[in-house]
Design an enzyme around this catalytic site. Sequence first.
Site, PDB file in Angstrom:
ATOM      1  N   GLY A 158      57.696 -27.535   1.839  1.00 20.98           N
ATOM      2  CA  GLY A 158      57.223 -26.282   2.430  1.00 20.98           C
ATOM      3  C   GLY A 158      56.477 -25.418   1.432  1.00 20.98           C
ATOM      4  N   CYS A 159      56.977 -25.341   0.226  1.00 19.35           N
ATOM      5  CA  CYS A 159      56.347 -24.511  -0.809  1.00 19.35           C
ATOM      6  C   CYS A 159      54.991 -25.075  -1.214  1.00 19.35           C
ATOM      7  CB  CYS A 159      57.266 -24.381  -2.016  1.00 19.35           C
ATOM      8  SG  CYS A 159      58.828 -23.564  -1.609  1.00 19.35           S
ATOM      9  N   THR A 160      54.890 -26.394  -1.271  1.00 21.33           N
ATOM     10  CA  THR A 160      53.622 -27.024  -1.609  1.00 21.33           C
ATOM     11  C   THR A 160      52.603 -26.774  -0.504  1.00 21.33           C
ATOM     12  OG1 THR A 160      54.739 -28.716  -2.918  1.00 21.33           O
ATOM     13  CG2 THR A 160      52.510 -29.228  -2.151  1.00 21.33           C
ATOM     14  N   ALA A 184      51.406 -23.124  -0.644  1.00 18.08           N
ATOM     15  CA  ALA A 184      50.494 -22.895  -1.772  1.00 18.08           C
ATOM     16  C   ALA A 184      49.126 -23.524  -1.507  1.00 18.08           C
ATOM     17  CB  ALA A 184      51.099 -23.454  -3.061  1.00 18.08           C
TER      18      ALA A 184
END
Length: 157
Positions: free
Chosen positions: A46-48, A51
């Site tokens: 999710g964070c990738t 970003a």
Amino acid sequence: MSKKLEAGDTAPEFHLPDDRGGTLSLADFAGKKLVLYFYPKDDTSGCTKEAIDLNGLKGDFDKAGTNILGVSPDSVASHVKFKTKHKLDLALGSDETKAMLETYGVWVEKSMYGRKYMGVERTTFLIGPDGKIAKIWRKVKVPGHAEAVLEAARALA
């Protein structure tokens, strides 16, 4: 932790080591719009995606006069590796002490499979050129989020 931050509040000052070997502070963005997004961990799915989505719209954010700063409790070294791996052109701040995460109210108790733990609640703040919080997205769902933030940044004078 004091009261929960709301739209209209003055954004709290911060000083964080960044991925370029310097220090970032809210004052660095004075007079400019800032997307300040908090995410749990470098290089997780999710964070990738978040970003990469924000990075993909960076040119549009630039045209809207808006800077982007991602903050997580990961180390500076982790941020450098994350940015290099995914070819990110975003500023990333490291809050290993979690002081800023607590000030912004995003270091919270979470629960997974009945286990409680402390972690970052995925949250985005849009801060106006006056240093006031214009909009807050809490418990962010990544799909479509970058576009929604860009739309709000464009609408902010």
